[in-house]
Design an enzyme around this catalytic site. Structure first.
Site, mmCIF file in Angstrom:
data_model
loop_
_atom_site.group_PDB
_atom_site.id
_atom_site.type_symbol
_atom_site.label_atom_id
_atom_site.label_comp_id
_atom_site.label_asym_id
_atom_site.label_seq_id
_atom_site.Cartn_x
_atom_site.Cartn_y
_atom_site.Cartn_z
ATOM 1 N N GLU A 88 -8.175 9.413 26.205
ATOM 2 C CA GLU A 88 -9.148 10.492 26.356
ATOM 3 C C GLU A 88 -8.433 11.838 26.396
ATOM 4 O O GLU A 88 -7.429 11.995 27.092
ATOM 5 C CB GLU A 88 -9.941 10.292 27.656
ATOM 6 C CG GLU A 88 -11.096 11.259 27.829
ATOM 7 C CD GLU A 88 -11.906 10.971 29.097
ATOM 8 O OE1 GLU A 88 -11.300 10.771 30.175
ATOM 9 O OE2 GLU A 88 -13.138 10.924 29.004
ATOM 10 N N TYR A 124 -13.980 17.782 23.192
ATOM 11 C CA TYR A 124 -13.735 16.499 23.859
ATOM 12 C C TYR A 124 -13.498 15.433 22.803
ATOM 13 O O TYR A 124 -14.178 15.403 21.770
ATOM 14 C CB TYR A 124 -14.949 16.114 24.713
ATOM 15 C CG TYR A 124 -14.859 14.716 25.291
ATOM 16 C CD1 TYR A 124 -14.338 14.510 26.571
ATOM 17 C CD2 TYR A 124 -15.270 13.599 24.558
ATOM 18 C CE1 TYR A 124 -14.238 13.226 27.089
ATOM 19 C CE2 TYR A 124 -15.163 12.322 25.073
ATOM 20 C CZ TYR A 124 -14.648 12.145 26.340
ATOM 21 O OH TYR A 124 -14.534 10.871 26.859
#
Lengths: 385, 292
Positions: free
Chosen positions: A196, A108
């Site tokens: 993101e 992530y």
């Protein structure tokens, strides 16, 4: 402003951030042609402004032309419901077709503005592909956070903190450094509020690739990025909200039955709250701006009355310098011009309040004046009871 | 007493010749604020209602002895205007401008960290007023009552007017009212203002008006418990706001489950703040909490 994954990946390519080969498609034929060109396996992904698309059935791995055709036909036009779309879901109008990737690991990575420290924060985690808030709640020690002073910019030590924090070495470390540098440049150049990547995949060759991409842009900065304006997708927005934006009205459509028109964002939120406390439900948020005029209220009223669920309207204007008699006349004229069909409660503060109230009462229209907020809330609740 | 501004504050207006700048300069002058100059590049040597206009802030400060500025320039030029004011030695800059890009504010905020003694209020705020002495901003002066003993600090404009109006109608005056603005990154935060009110002998109680988004209210609540002796009444707007939507103010957004109104009210309660949940009652709640 939110943009689609395929648009975010266009930006990524411009900044040499690795993404899978792929292209956007608006029809089943296009999707199949792209998949054919990329080869199989390929991935067909629904393009809507919401996360959780995979769980909702909006992402499919396809291994043949037949499967590609089937997946594209199923997803295109479907109403996709995810935890971020609300129960009504969103209609899929575009697909992203990409080459399948070999995944050794899912990580992530995100960049965002930290309002409290006035810095750009880079957040990374070795455990990607799932809800990062869940990971943060379960094992906060796994989340690596690095703060960058925007005046000094990204430094090598930031990259080292990230790479060692994630436990990456060798090629993977090099891949991360290049990717984060480019992503930081993309973030600053385009006035992003969020970038993101979840998941950021590590291939067996130890190369990092952005399998997903989410980019939010600062609406206040769009004036200096005319090219990015083309990324706005009106299909993703509520039609009433699109119309409101044309009149410079800050409007958000909600579920209740009491429409409200307020000057100032804070007072508008507080007015919604007070409607609920009085036992009714707000149908919207509307801020017509601090210095409200009768014309803006008329625009607001016209818009709100297009919403069938609205059974009464509360107008709450704290003018200060506002002349209530002039304002009341404006409201009466607007009510006449529009032909109001629901009761309207008007609460206004400013000079000549008494004359303003007299004008509302004498109008013969279904306009009630309220002396203060509590009175306004009680009257509006009674109107929809 | 008061905080940050008083009858001796000497103000220049950046963007004085624009429509908003002109209108509010006149309002401030009428209220009694010492507006000693204005700045509009290229319009130096002109004047606005007798107020001299300069090309640069440095020149305006040199010629007028100004120590504060009120900014009305458009959002694209606001960061530049703030930094110009800070570099020219101003001790207080009030930025009214709405719509400043966040990236600009990140730079401004880090730049100001190197300028000790310069305070920025805003942007996207109604300004600051010490009733009866000095108004730097767009709030209606007439609803305020001079003499204290209540200080007001808020992220919102008209919502602050509502609070002040209720206090005044109950006969409760204000020492100073500060609108810190609705943007995610701003110059002065709740804690800065609370600290100043705690140190101001004439302020006996504080009304703090927050809203959804960020965690400035939670941090302020922890600060209050630890460092403040004066009673604080707290209000939060946006309890019915849906998550993920920006509620007018750039900073008013619940993202990823954080910044909710409920969490802020809990933080208020845990830290001994008098919570007012109904805006219609905030004057009354303050009266009781402050024993007035």
């Amino acid at each position: 402003m939110k943009i689609h994954e395929y648009q975010a990946k266009e930006l990524f390519r411009q900044y040499a951030v690795p993404v899978p080969d792929g292209a956007a498609a608006g029809s089943v034929e296009e999707a199949v042609a792209i998949a054919g060109r990329l080869g199989y396996p390929a991935v067909v992904k629904a393009q809507i402004h919401a996360g959780g698309r995979g769980k909702g059935g909006g992402v499919k791995l396809v291994r043949s032309e037949n499967e590609a055709k089937g997946a594209a036909a199923t997803i295109l036009g479907m109403t996709l419901i995810t935890h971020q779309t609300g129960p009504e879901g969103k209609v899929v109008r575009k697909l992203l077709v990409e080459a399948g990737q070999n995944i050794a690991e899912e990580l992530y990575l995100s960049l965002l503005v930290d309002r409290e420290t006035a810095s750009i924060v880079i957040v990374a985690c070795r455990e990607g592909g799932m809800d990062i808030e869940e990971v943060a709640a379960r094992s906060p020690e796994k989340i690596i956070k690095v703060r960058v002073n925007p005046l000094a910019g990204l430094q090598s030590y930031h990259l080292r903190e990230l790479a060692f924090g994630l436990g990456l070495a060798g090629n993977a470390m090099k891949s991360l450094a290049g990717l984060v540098k480019n992503l930081y440049r993309l973030f600053v150049d385009n006035d992003c509020s969020l970038v993101e990547i979840n998941p950021l995949i590590l291939t067996p060759e130890e190369i990092l690739i952005a399998l997903d991409a989410k980019v939010d842009l600062d609406s206040n900065a769009l004036f200096r990025h005319p090219a990015l304006l083309a990324y706005r997708d009106l299909n993703e927005e509520d039609p009433l909200e699109v119309e409101a934006s044309k009149f410079n009205l800050n409007y958000i459509n909600l579920d209740g039955n009491v429409g409200n028109i307020v000057n100032g964002a804070g007072l508008a939120m507080a007015t919604m709250d007070i409607i609920k406390q009085a036992g009714a439900q707000p149908a919207n948020f509307m801020d017509v701006g601090g210095g409200a005029t009768a014309e803006m209220v008329e625009n607001g009223l016209r818009l709100i009355l297009k919403d069938d669920k609205v059974k009464a309207v509360l107008i709450n204007i704290f003018g200060g310098i506002l002349r209530c008699d002039v304002f009341a006349e404006g409201v009466v004229n607007a009510a006449k011009a529009i032909g109001i069909t629901v009761p309207i409660v008007v609460r206004m503060e400013g000079t000549n309040v008494d004359e303003g109230k007299r004008i509302l009462t004498a109008s013969g229209m279904n306009l009630t004046s309220a002396v203060d907020l509590r009175d306004a809330a009680a009257k509006i609740a009674a109107a929809v009871a | 007493m008061s905080i940050f501004v008083n009858k001796n504050t000497r103000v220049i207006v950046q963007g004085i010749t624009g429509k908003e700048g002109q209108f509010h300069t006149r309002q401030c002058l009428a209220y009694g604020t010492q507006v000693v100059g204005g700045v509009t590049p290229g319009k130096g040597a002109q004047n606005m209602d007798g107020v001299p206009v300069f090309n640069t802030v440095r020149e305006a400060v040199r010629e007028t002895g100004a120590d504060a500025a009120m900014i009305f320039v458009p959002p694209a030029f606001c960061a530049d205007a703030i930094m110009e004011g800070a570099d020219a030695g101003l001790s207080l800059i009030v930025a009214i401008t709405e719509g400043v890009p966040v990236m600009d504010m990140l730079k401004v905020k880090n730049f100001l960290a190197t300028k000790k003694g310069c305070r920025l209020i805003g942007p996207n705020c109604p300004g600051i007023i010490t009733p009866g002495e000095c108004k730097i901003g767009i709030m209606p002066g007439a609803i305020h009552q001079p003499g204290g003993p209540v200080g007001v600090v808020s992220r919102s404009g008209t919502l602050t007017y509502e609070v002040v109006d209720q206090l005044t109608k109950l006969g409760i005056g204000q020492t100073t009212c500060v609108g810190i603005g609705g943007d995610p990154v701003n110059g002065t935060n709740f804690i800065d203002v609370l600290t100043a009110f705690e140190n101001d002998p004439e302020t006996e109680g504080i009304v703090m008006v927050g809203e959804i988004g960020g965690n400035a209210e939670e941090e302020a609540a922890a600060f209050i418990k630890k460092h403040m002796t004066k009673p604080v009444v707290g209000f939060i707007a946006g309890l019915t706001a849906p998550p993920g939507r920006r509620m007018g103010h750039a900073g008013a957004i619940i993202s990823g489950g954080s910044g909710t109104g409920q969490a802020k009210i809990e933080a208020f309660k845990e830290n001994g703040i008098h919570v007012c949940e109904n805006l219609g009652l905030i004057g009354q709640v303050s009266k009781e909490a402050f024993g007035l």
